[in-house]
Design a protein around this motif. Structure first.
Motif, PDB file in Angstrom:
ATOM      1  N   HIS A 342      17.708  36.899  -3.578  1.00 33.38           N
ATOM      2  CA  HIS A 342      19.073  36.635  -4.049  1.00 33.38           C
ATOM      3  C   HIS A 342      19.053  35.766  -5.309  1.00 33.38           C
ATOM      4  O   HIS A 342      19.694  36.090  -6.319  1.00 33.38           O
ATOM      5  CB  HIS A 342      19.857  35.954  -2.931  1.00 33.38           C
ATOM      6  N   PHE A 343      18.299  34.673  -5.247  1.00 32.85           N
ATOM      7  CA  PHE A 343      18.289  33.772  -6.397  1.00 32.85           C
ATOM      8  C   PHE A 343      17.457  34.322  -7.551  1.00 32.85           C
ATOM      9  O   PHE A 343      17.770  34.047  -8.720  1.00 32.85           O
ATOM     10  CB  PHE A 343      17.816  32.379  -5.977  1.00 32.85           C
ATOM     11  N   SER A 344      16.443  35.120  -7.274  1.00 37.81           N
ATOM     12  CA  SER A 344      15.703  35.751  -8.366  1.00 37.81           C
ATOM     13  C   SER A 344      16.611  36.677  -9.169  1.00 37.81           C
ATOM     14  O   SER A 344      16.478  36.792 -10.392  1.00 37.81           O
ATOM     15  CB  SER A 344      14.502  36.528  -7.816  1.00 37.81           C
ATOM     16  N   VAL A 345      17.550  37.338  -8.497  1.00 36.63           N
ATOM     17  CA  VAL A 345      18.502  38.214  -9.180  1.00 36.63           C
ATOM     18  C   VAL A 345      19.579  37.402  -9.904  1.00 36.63           C
ATOM     19  O   VAL A 345      19.804  37.562 -11.109  1.00 36.63           O
ATOM     20  CB  VAL A 345      19.145  39.198  -8.181  1.00 36.63           C
ATOM     21  N   VAL A 346      20.258  36.528  -9.177  1.00 39.23           N
ATOM     22  CA  VAL A 346      21.401  35.813  -9.758  1.00 39.23           C
ATOM     23  C   VAL A 346      20.958  34.863 -10.866  1.00 39.23           C
ATOM     24  O   VAL A 346      21.634  34.737 -11.900  1.00 39.23           O
ATOM     25  CB  VAL A 346      22.184  35.061  -8.666  1.00 39.23           C
ATOM     26  N   CYS A 347      19.822  34.203 -10.685  1.00 41.45           N
ATOM     27  CA  CYS A 347      19.348  33.262 -11.711  1.00 41.45           C
ATOM     28  C   CYS A 347      18.967  33.983 -12.997  1.00 41.45           C
ATOM     29  O   CYS A 347      19.042  33.399 -14.085  1.00 41.45           O
ATOM     30  CB  CYS A 347      18.164  32.458 -11.201  1.00 41.45           C
ATOM     31  N   ARG A 382      12.929  32.362 -13.920  1.00 40.95           N
ATOM     32  CA  ARG A 382      13.972  33.261 -14.418  1.00 40.95           C
ATOM     33  C   ARG A 382      13.356  34.481 -15.095  1.00 40.95           C
ATOM     34  O   ARG A 382      12.620  34.357 -16.074  1.00 40.95           O
ATOM     35  CB  ARG A 382      14.875  32.521 -15.398  1.00 40.95           C
ATOM     36  N   GLY A 383      13.652  35.660 -14.554  1.00 36.33           N
ATOM     37  CA  GLY A 383      13.164  36.897 -15.140  1.00 36.33           C
ATOM     38  C   GLY A 383      13.967  37.311 -16.356  1.00 36.33           C
ATOM     39  O   GLY A 383      15.051  36.780 -16.625  1.00 36.33           O
ATOM     40  N   ASP A 384      13.423  38.259 -17.100  1.00 36.52           N
ATOM     41  CA  ASP A 384      14.104  38.795 -18.281  1.00 36.52           C
ATOM     42  C   ASP A 384      14.783  40.112 -17.926  1.00 36.52           C
ATOM     43  O   ASP A 384      14.235  40.929 -17.175  1.00 36.52           O
ATOM     44  CB  ASP A 384      13.101  39.035 -19.410  1.00 36.52           C
ATOM     45  N   VAL A 385      15.983  40.313 -18.457  1.00 41.37           N
ATOM     46  CA  VAL A 385      16.663  41.598 -18.320  1.00 41.37           C
ATOM     47  C   VAL A 385      17.067  42.072 -19.707  1.00 41.37           C
ATOM     48  O   VAL A 385      17.451  41.261 -20.563  1.00 41.37           O
ATOM     49  CB  VAL A 385      17.910  41.501 -17.398  1.00 41.37           C
TER      50      VAL A 385
END
Length: 488
Positions: A342-347, A382-385
């Motif tokens: 959840h936090f990997s996505v939202v962050c 925080r991943g890159d999109v």
């Protein structure tokens, strides 16, 4: 026949960059009495490093009942983010019964959920009420969970948590599609799953036959901010509806004042039975905790119908009803969220855009939810999109968008904007008196079944949706009053 089906599916090719780990095999899912088929596809943790660490994406196929099935299976994408598709299978499969006659139903555990390298943290259902609802305690729990997850060998440290974003997950889903040998698929998505489905449609438009999006969460919707104003709108509508409803107005003539009295009396020390264990707990009840409980109840009108009574009782110092309502919607095992995912996505996808949000804030809900996410995400990898993730191109495939008019999370205003971007192949249906999620509502089940089952696109886009306007709003819950002894 089942063995022949297993063998045939096992011989189908895998997607480029994905490896099939063998044929589908018979398996069983907790809570579902019939045997199904399980498969997996091996994927790179980081798509930019195909020779680096890998994870296995697990999925379940419920085979079509008919011998001559259609070639386009139905893929379910659940919500959250963080919900497991295989975890909700026992609850949602009855909704797909008619479609399952001629089509396989596929449940892919998105990376970070279910059996696909799950990023699960401590199960909150048996924690104390204070631990479940206090923002600072939750923040500390999440950072401890981050450290535990980062220690996994396959993740290779905290940076491994960056590779659980929606665009990467949709590449995984396409690898499953290719492994099953389906040229085109149908998507049925709910809540956050609609964001994922929109991204799949963006990346792989030629592989989508039809899509049903229930409770639309656009990619550019800043979740922690939009929930404040959207939750406020539904709460205000509830208070107004009570004033107009004769029974509710008679039982709770000062409901809006009760609400203000309740908030003004916080924080305060309370004693409340735990909604799961029943054990009485003593803790300091804060404004954020009450707002979280109210927001949870607003998701489902049948629960929200008890809010007038719970608010009235809370203003008088009786908190059991309110705290119980807030926890009831998400207390089942199937509703559990993999918090790390959840936090990997939202962050990665929402929090960086919070300064750009134009939604404003609800007068009661304020920025509490947003501040909590900001505090957790400040210390979360925080991943890159890609910038294109936040766009919604015109759709070559028909898309049915469904909204509940009383939805505090994904109300119709979001779907209206998405429908406009998708173009003439999009149809938006609003169920005025429904909350978050309408797939299971009586007549709506027939609407989206016919949308997916109709052979030609033109007819699918012209299905009759008038029944959506006939769904009633549940009346306010009222205590049963028995006549006094001797007056019957």
């Amino acid at each position: 026949m089942r063995r022949a089906l297993v063998l045939a599916l096992g011989l189908l090719g895998a997607a480029a960059g994905a490896r099939a780990d063998g044929p589908l095999t018979p398996c069983r899912i907790d809570g579902h009495r019939n045997e199904v088929l399980c498969g997996q596809v091996r994927r790179p943790l980081d798509p930019a490093r195909p020779g680096g660490p890998t994870i296995d994406i697990h999925y379940v196929v419920v085979p079509a009942l008919a011998r001559r099935k259609f070639p386009d299976p139905v893929f379910l994408i659940p919500g959250g983010p963080g919900q497991s598709a295989s975890g909700v299978l026992p609850q949602v499969l009855p909704l797909f019964q008619r479609l399952n006659n001629r089509r396989d139903i596929v449940f892919v555990d998105q990376r970070g959920t279910g059996r696909s390298e799950p990023l699960e943290c401590e199960d909150p259902r048996h924690q104390s009420v204070a631990d479940q609802t206090d923002p600072e305690r939750l923040r500390r729990q999440m950072l401890a969970c981050r450290d535990r997850l980062a220690a996994r060998p396959r993740l290779g440290g905290p940076d491994g948590l960056k590779f659980f974003t929606t665009p990467i997950a949709m590449q995984d889903l396409d690898a499953v599609r290719a492994q099953l040998g389906a040229e085109r698929i149908n998507l049925v998505a709910a809540s956050y799953g609609t964001r994922a489905a929109l991204d799949y449609l963006r990346q792989f438009p030629r592989h989508v036959r039809r899509a049903v999006l229930d409770g639309v969460a656009p990619p550019d919707m800043v979740l922690p901010v939009s929930q404040s104003v959207d939750g406020q709108a539904v709460l205000d509508a509830l208070l107004e509806a009570c004033a107009r409803e004769a029974g509710c107005a008679a039982d709770f003539p000062q409901l809006r004042q009760d609400w203000h009295t309740l908030l003004a009396g916080l924080p305060r020390t309370v004693e409340v039975p735990h909604p799961v264990t029943g054990q009485t707990e003593r803790f300091v009840l804060t404004r954020d905790m009450v707002l979280s409980a109210v927001r949870g109840a607003l998701y489902a009108p049948v629960l929200a119908s008890a809010l007038p009574s719970a608010i009235h009782d809370g203003a008088a110092g009786r908190w059991q009803g309110l705290m119980g309502l807030g926890s009831s919607l998400f207390s089942s095992k199937g509703g559990r969220i993999a918090a790390g995912m959840h936090f990997s996505v939202v962050c990665a996808e929402d929090v960086p855009r919070m300064p750009l949000a134009r939604d404003g804030l609800g007068k009661d809900f304020g920025e509490g939810e947003g501040l909590f996410y900001q505090r957790v995400c400040a210390d979360w990898p925080r991943g890159d999109v890609p910038d294109t993730f936040y766009t919604v191109p015109p759709s070559p495939a028909p898309v049915l968008l469904l909204s509940g008019g009383l939805d505090p999370a994904t109300p119709p205003r979001h779907a209206e904007r998405v429908a406009g971007a998708l173009g003439p192949n999009a149809v938006h249906v609003v169920v005025d008196h429904a909350g978050h999620g309408v797939l299971a509502l009586g007549c709506l089940r027939d609407v989206w079944f016919r949308f997916l089952d109709t052979p030609d696109d033109v007819s699918a886009l012209r299905i009759d949706t008038a029944c959506a306007k006939a769904v009633p709003r549940p009346p306010a819950w009222r205590a049963v009053r028995f006549p006094a002894e001797g007056t019957r």
